[in-house]
Design a protein around this motif. Structure first.
Motif, PDB file in Angstrom:
ATOM      1  N   ARG A  10      18.873  24.322 -20.693  1.00  0.00           N
ATOM      2  CA  ARG A  10      19.118  22.906 -20.973  1.00  0.00           C
ATOM      3  C   ARG A  10      20.571  22.565 -20.728  1.00  0.00           C
ATOM      4  O   ARG A  10      21.470  23.350 -21.010  1.00  0.00           O
ATOM      5  CB  ARG A  10      18.794  22.574 -22.420  1.00  0.00           C
ATOM      6  N   GLY A  11      20.784  21.360 -20.208  1.00  0.00           N
ATOM      7  CA  GLY A  11      22.139  20.864 -20.010  1.00  0.00           C
ATOM      8  C   GLY A  11      22.608  20.136 -21.255  1.00  0.00           C
ATOM      9  O   GLY A  11      22.081  20.344 -22.347  1.00  0.00           O
ATOM     10  N   GLU A  12      23.565  19.253 -21.080  1.00  0.00           N
ATOM     11  CA  GLU A  12      24.133  18.529 -22.206  1.00  0.00           C
ATOM     12  C   GLU A  12      23.191  17.467 -22.758  1.00  0.00           C
ATOM     13  O   GLU A  12      23.122  17.246 -23.950  1.00  0.00           O
ATOM     14  CB  GLU A  12      25.461  17.902 -21.797  1.00  0.00           C
ATOM     15  N   GLY A  13      22.469  16.770 -21.874  1.00  0.00           N
ATOM     16  CA  GLY A  13      21.557  15.725 -22.311  1.00  0.00           C
ATOM     17  C   GLY A  13      20.146  16.244 -22.501  1.00  0.00           C
ATOM     18  O   GLY A  13      19.800  17.358 -22.103  1.00  0.00           O
ATOM     19  N   GLN A  14      19.291  15.404 -23.096  1.00  0.00           N
ATOM     20  CA  GLN A  14      17.912  15.792 -23.379  1.00  0.00           C
ATOM     21  C   GLN A  14      17.111  16.034 -22.099  1.00  0.00           C
ATOM     22  O   GLN A  14      16.227  16.878 -22.065  1.00  0.00           O
ATOM     23  CB  GLN A  14      17.235  14.713 -24.216  1.00  0.00           C
ATOM     24  N   ASN A  15      17.417  15.320 -21.029  1.00  0.00           N
ATOM     25  CA  ASN A  15      16.693  15.439 -19.772  1.00  0.00           C
ATOM     26  C   ASN A  15      17.479  16.179 -18.694  1.00  0.00           C
ATOM     27  O   ASN A  15      17.161  16.080 -17.518  1.00  0.00           O
ATOM     28  CB  ASN A  15      16.293  14.056 -19.253  1.00  0.00           C
ATOM     29  N   ASP A  16      18.524  16.910 -19.083  1.00  0.00           N
ATOM     30  CA  ASP A  16      19.378  17.627 -18.139  1.00  0.00           C
ATOM     31  C   ASP A  16      19.089  19.121 -18.196  1.00  0.00           C
ATOM     32  O   ASP A  16      18.924  19.690 -19.278  1.00  0.00           O
ATOM     33  CB  ASP A  16      20.854  17.403 -18.461  1.00  0.00           C
ATOM     34  N   PHE A  17      19.054  19.761 -17.022  1.00  0.00           N
ATOM     35  CA  PHE A  17      18.796  21.190 -16.939  1.00  0.00           C
ATOM     36  C   PHE A  17      19.733  21.818 -15.919  1.00  0.00           C
ATOM     37  O   PHE A  17      20.203  21.159 -15.001  1.00  0.00           O
ATOM     38  CB  PHE A  17      17.346  21.462 -16.526  1.00  0.00           C
ATOM     39  N   GLN A  18      19.950  23.113 -16.087  1.00  0.00           N
ATOM     40  CA  GLN A  18      20.734  23.881 -15.132  1.00  0.00           C
ATOM     41  C   GLN A  18      19.856  25.044 -14.667  1.00  0.00           C
ATOM     42  O   GLN A  18      19.272  25.759 -15.487  1.00  0.00           O
ATOM     43  CB  GLN A  18      22.009  24.387 -15.775  1.00  0.00           C
ATOM     44  N   ILE A  19      19.760  25.208 -13.347  1.00  0.00           N
ATOM     45  CA  ILE A  19      18.900  26.225 -12.747  1.00  0.00           C
ATOM     46  C   ILE A  19      19.759  27.176 -11.923  1.00  0.00           C
ATOM     47  O   ILE A  19      20.526  26.738 -11.071  1.00  0.00           O
ATOM     48  CB  ILE A  19      17.848  25.576 -11.828  1.00  0.00           C
ATOM     49  N   LEU A  20      19.625  28.463 -12.191  1.00  0.00           N
ATOM     50  CA  LEU A  20      20.259  29.493 -11.381  1.00  0.00           C
ATOM     51  C   LEU A  20      19.166  30.049 -10.482  1.00  0.00           C
ATOM     52  O   LEU A  20      18.120  30.497 -10.976  1.00  0.00           O
ATOM     53  CB  LEU A  20      20.849  30.595 -12.261  1.00  0.00           C
ATOM     54  N   ALA A  21      19.365  29.989  -9.150  1.00  0.00           N
ATOM     55  CA  ALA A  21      18.288  30.349  -8.233  1.00  0.00           C
ATOM     56  C   ALA A  21      18.806  31.042  -6.982  1.00  0.00           C
ATOM     57  O   ALA A  21      19.982  30.961  -6.649  1.00  0.00           O
ATOM     58  CB  ALA A  21      17.519  29.091  -7.838  1.00  0.00           C
ATOM     59  N   ASN A  22      17.870  31.708  -6.310  1.00  0.00           N
ATOM     60  CA  ASN A  22      18.100  32.331  -5.009  1.00  0.00           C
ATOM     61  C   ASN A  22      17.121  31.711  -4.023  1.00  0.00           C
ATOM     62  O   ASN A  22      15.970  31.450  -4.374  1.00  0.00           O
ATOM     63  CB  ASN A  22      17.828  33.839  -5.072  1.00  0.00           C
ATOM     64  N   TRP A  23      17.563  31.491  -2.797  1.00  0.00           N
ATOM     65  CA  TRP A  23      16.669  30.982  -1.765  1.00  0.00           C
ATOM     66  C   TRP A  23      17.188  31.384  -0.402  1.00  0.00           C
ATOM     67  O   TRP A  23      18.339  31.738  -0.226  1.00  0.00           O
ATOM     68  CB  TRP A  23      16.490  29.467  -1.866  1.00  0.00           C
ATOM     69  N   THR A  24      16.265  31.367   0.552  1.00  0.00           N
ATOM     70  CA  THR A  24      16.591  31.667   1.940  1.00  0.00           C
ATOM     71  C   THR A  24      16.298  30.427   2.768  1.00  0.00           C
ATOM     72  O   THR A  24      15.244  29.814   2.620  1.00  0.00           O
ATOM     73  CB  THR A  24      15.755  32.851   2.465  1.00  0.00           C
ATOM     74  N   ALA A  25      17.232  30.066   3.629  1.00  0.00           N
ATOM     75  CA  ALA A  25      17.057  28.895   4.491  1.00  0.00           C
ATOM     76  C   ALA A  25      17.338  29.297   5.938  1.00  0.00           C
ATOM     77  O   ALA A  25      18.197  30.133   6.204  1.00  0.00           O
ATOM     78  CB  ALA A  25      17.992  27.770   4.065  1.00  0.00           C
ATOM     79  N   ARG A  26      16.609  28.695   6.853  1.00  0.00           N
ATOM     80  CA  ARG A  26      16.859  28.883   8.285  1.00  0.00           C
ATOM     81  C   ARG A  26      17.851  27.809   8.684  1.00  0.00           C
ATOM     82  O   ARG A  26      17.560  26.620   8.581  1.00  0.00           O
ATOM     83  CB  ARG A  26      15.564  28.742   9.071  1.00  0.00           C
ATOM     84  N   VAL A  27      19.038  28.202   9.098  1.00  0.00           N
ATOM     85  CA  VAL A  27      20.100  27.250   9.430  1.00  0.00           C
ATOM     86  C   VAL A  27      20.432  27.336  10.916  1.00  0.00           C
ATOM     87  O   VAL A  27      20.178  28.344  11.574  1.00  0.00           O
ATOM     88  CB  VAL A  27      21.368  27.486   8.582  1.00  0.00           C
ATOM     89  N   SER A  28      20.976  26.261  11.438  1.00  0.00           N
ATOM     90  CA  SER A  28      21.363  26.238  12.848  1.00  0.00           C
ATOM     91  C   SER A  28      22.689  25.514  13.003  1.00  0.00           C
ATOM     92  O   SER A  28      23.048  24.665  12.190  1.00  0.00           O
ATOM     93  CB  SER A  28      20.281  25.568  13.692  1.00  0.00           C
ATOM     94  N   GLY A  29      23.397  25.874  14.043  1.00  0.00           N
ATOM     95  CA  GLY A  29      24.672  25.239  14.344  1.00  0.00           C
ATOM     96  C   GLY A  29      24.999  25.408  15.815  1.00  0.00           C
ATOM     97  O   GLY A  29      24.677  26.430  16.421  1.00  0.00           O
ATOM     98  N   GLY A  30      25.615  24.402  16.392  1.00  0.00           N
ATOM     99  CA  GLY A  30      25.955  24.444  17.804  1.00  0.00           C
ATOM    100  C   GLY A  30      27.279  25.135  18.047  1.00  0.00           C
ATOM    101  O   GLY A  30      28.194  25.085  17.233  1.00  0.00           O
ATOM    102  N   HIS A  31      27.350  25.806  19.186  1.00  0.00           N
ATOM    103  CA  HIS A  31      28.567  26.516  19.560  1.00  0.00           C
ATOM    104  C   HIS A  31      28.603  26.645  21.075  1.00  0.00           C
ATOM    105  O   HIS A  31      27.688  27.206  21.681  1.00  0.00           O
ATOM    106  CB  HIS A  31      28.579  27.895  18.895  1.00  0.00           C
ATOM    107  N   TRP A  32      29.604  26.133  21.709  1.00  0.00           N
ATOM    108  CA  TRP A  32      29.794  26.213  23.141  1.00  0.00           C
ATOM    109  C   TRP A  32      28.549  25.772  23.921  1.00  0.00           C
ATOM    110  O   TRP A  32      28.119  26.420  24.865  1.00  0.00           O
ATOM    111  CB  TRP A  32      30.209  27.615  23.566  1.00  0.00           C
ATOM    112  N   GLY A  33      27.921  24.698  23.465  1.00  0.00           N
ATOM    113  CA  GLY A  33      26.817  24.108  24.195  1.00  0.00           C
ATOM    114  C   GLY A  33      25.455  24.726  23.959  1.00  0.00           C
ATOM    115  O   GLY A  33      24.493  24.352  24.605  1.00  0.00           O
ATOM    116  N   HIS A  34      25.363  25.678  23.045  1.00  0.00           N
ATOM    117  CA  HIS A  34      24.042  26.209  22.724  1.00  0.00           C
ATOM    118  C   HIS A  34      23.902  26.348  21.213  1.00  0.00           C
ATOM    119  O   HIS A  34      24.885  26.304  20.471  1.00  0.00           O
ATOM    120  CB  HIS A  34      23.779  27.541  23.438  1.00  0.00           C
ATOM    121  N   LEU A  35      22.661  26.470  20.766  1.00  0.00           N
ATOM    122  CA  LEU A  35      22.337  26.466  19.350  1.00  0.00           C
ATOM    123  C   LEU A  35      22.142  27.887  18.828  1.00  0.00           C
ATOM    124  O   LEU A  35      21.482  28.703  19.479  1.00  0.00           O
ATOM    125  CB  LEU A  35      21.051  25.658  19.149  1.00  0.00           C
TER     126      LEU A  35
END
Length: 69
Positions: A10-35
């Motif tokens: 629980r966070g400070e308020g009645q409807n507030d929460f804090q979540i500690l989590a792990n996740w994996t995401a597929r990310v992309s970024g451009g570099h020298w004209g290719h992804l």
């Protein structure tokens, strides 16, 4: 995206929460004209709150980010 919740508190308020989590995401970024695409494993702390019938992400702190492999 895979999401694994380590802890939920629980966070400070009645409807507030804090979540500690792990996740994996597929990310992309451009570099020298290719992804570049790769999987990145994240560990982070999310602050969420319930407002009416919706959940809102109020804050996100990335604690760790590492590319797979």
């Amino acid at each position: 995206m895979d999401l694994l919740i380590e802890s939920l508190s629980r966070g400070e308020g009645q409807n507030d929460f804090q979540i500690l989590a792990n996740w994996t995401a597929r990310v992309s970024g451009g570099h020298w004209g290719h992804l570049h695409r790769q999987n990145v494993n994240f560990r982070g702390l999310m602050d969420v709150s319930r407002r009416g019938d919706r959940w809102v992400l109020d804050g996100l702190t990335i604690l760790n980010a590492q590319k797979e492999g």
